[in-house]
Write a protein that holds these residues in place. Structure first.
Motif, mmCIF file in Angstrom:
data_model
loop_
_atom_site.group_PDB
_atom_site.id
_atom_site.type_symbol
_atom_site.label_atom_id
_atom_site.label_comp_id
_atom_site.label_asym_id
_atom_site.label_seq_id
_atom_site.Cartn_x
_atom_site.Cartn_y
_atom_site.Cartn_z
ATOM 1 N N UNK A 145 0.858 -1.187 0.000
ATOM 2 C CA UNK A 145 0.000 0.000 0.000
ATOM 3 C C UNK A 145 0.898 1.241 0.000
ATOM 4 N N UNK A 146 0.570 2.181 -0.867
ATOM 5 C CA UNK A 146 1.343 3.410 -1.022
ATOM 6 C C UNK A 146 0.453 4.626 -0.810
ATOM 7 N N UNK A 147 1.010 5.633 -0.169
ATOM 8 C CA UNK A 147 0.387 6.949 -0.146
ATOM 9 C C UNK A 147 0.917 7.671 -1.385
ATOM 10 N N UNK A 148 0.028 8.290 -2.136
ATOM 11 C CA UNK A 148 0.401 8.994 -3.359
ATOM 12 C C UNK A 148 -0.089 10.430 -3.223
ATOM 13 N N UNK A 149 0.831 11.358 -3.450
ATOM 14 C CA UNK A 149 0.470 12.762 -3.385
ATOM 15 C C UNK A 149 1.015 13.476 -4.611
ATOM 16 N N UNK A 150 0.382 14.610 -4.942
ATOM 17 C CA UNK A 150 0.768 15.327 -6.158
ATOM 18 C C UNK A 150 0.879 16.818 -5.876
ATOM 19 N N UNK A 151 1.713 17.459 -6.691
ATOM 20 C CA UNK A 151 1.895 18.903 -6.574
ATOM 21 C C UNK A 151 2.402 19.448 -7.901
ATOM 22 N N UNK A 152 2.290 20.724 -8.045
ATOM 23 C CA UNK A 152 2.862 21.474 -9.155
ATOM 24 C C UNK A 152 3.886 22.412 -8.530
ATOM 25 N N UNK A 153 5.070 22.499 -9.109
ATOM 26 C CA UNK A 153 6.113 23.343 -8.518
ATOM 27 C C UNK A 153 6.880 24.079 -9.604
ATOM 28 N N UNK A 154 7.397 25.242 -9.249
ATOM 29 C CA UNK A 154 8.223 26.051 -10.142
ATOM 30 C C UNK A 154 9.569 26.281 -9.470
ATOM 31 N N UNK A 155 10.507 25.330 -9.640
ATOM 32 C CA UNK A 155 11.800 25.472 -8.977
ATOM 33 C C UNK A 155 12.711 26.528 -9.612
#
Length: 171
Positions: A145-155
């Motif tokens: 089982x995995x926790x999956x998270x998402x984001x948008x980033x501007x490095x």
């Protein structure tokens, strides 16, 4: 769409304009993609995912949909992260921006994904049994089982990335 495959240090998967999907290898034959006689195809189900990520049942397993943006995508095992190339001049800029992007990301809520092991990432429009003919990535993951998270980033000022990070959960 420009092809990023020639840039070399990692493998990238592209779509024809829709979402990408990561399906457990054992249930690939159950994914029909855009094919079928149904009013709503599997591809339509993937397109209905709202936001950066979502889960869909496929056979007796669950697939992870990388929605919202058809950006070229690579999997970086050292970060347990799918990196989506939204904007950058080169692969070098994308990869150099990943650590800063991970540190600065404003993560959305996470989903929990149960997987039996290896998954295949490809354009959701393709039937699963033809995923090997299209651009695809085979990603070996430990079952669980995995926790999956998402984001948008501007490095950087001209480097924009989508991030989908996996974190294995304890039993």
């Amino acid at each position: 769409m420009a092809s990023y495959a020639d840039h070399g240090s990692v493998e990238w998967v592209e779509s024809g304009g829709g979402p990408l999907i990561a399906i457990p290898e054992g249930v690939l034959p159950f994914w029909t993609g855009a094919d079928g006689d149904e009013l709503a195809t599997d591809y339509d189900r993937a397109c209905d995912v709202d936001g950066f990520i979502g889960l869909l049942p496929v056979g007796n397993a669950t697939a992870l949909v990388l929605g919202d943006d058809p950006s070229a995508t690579a999997y970086l095992p050292e970060h347990d992260t799918f990196v989506r190339w939204c904007a950058a001049e080169s692969e070098v800029e994308v990869l150099a921006g990943v650590p800063a992007a991970l540190d600065a990301a404003a993560w959305e809520g996470e989903v929990h994904w149960e997987i039996p092991g290896t998954v295949v990432l490809f354009d959701a429009a393709w039937p699963g049994n033809e995923a090997g003919r299209a651009g695809h990535l085979r990603i070996t993951l430990d079952p669980g089982r995995y926790a999956v998270r998402a984001a948008y980033a501007e490095p950087g000022p001209e480097t924009w990335l989508g991030l989908v990070q996996l974190r294995r959960l304890a039993h």
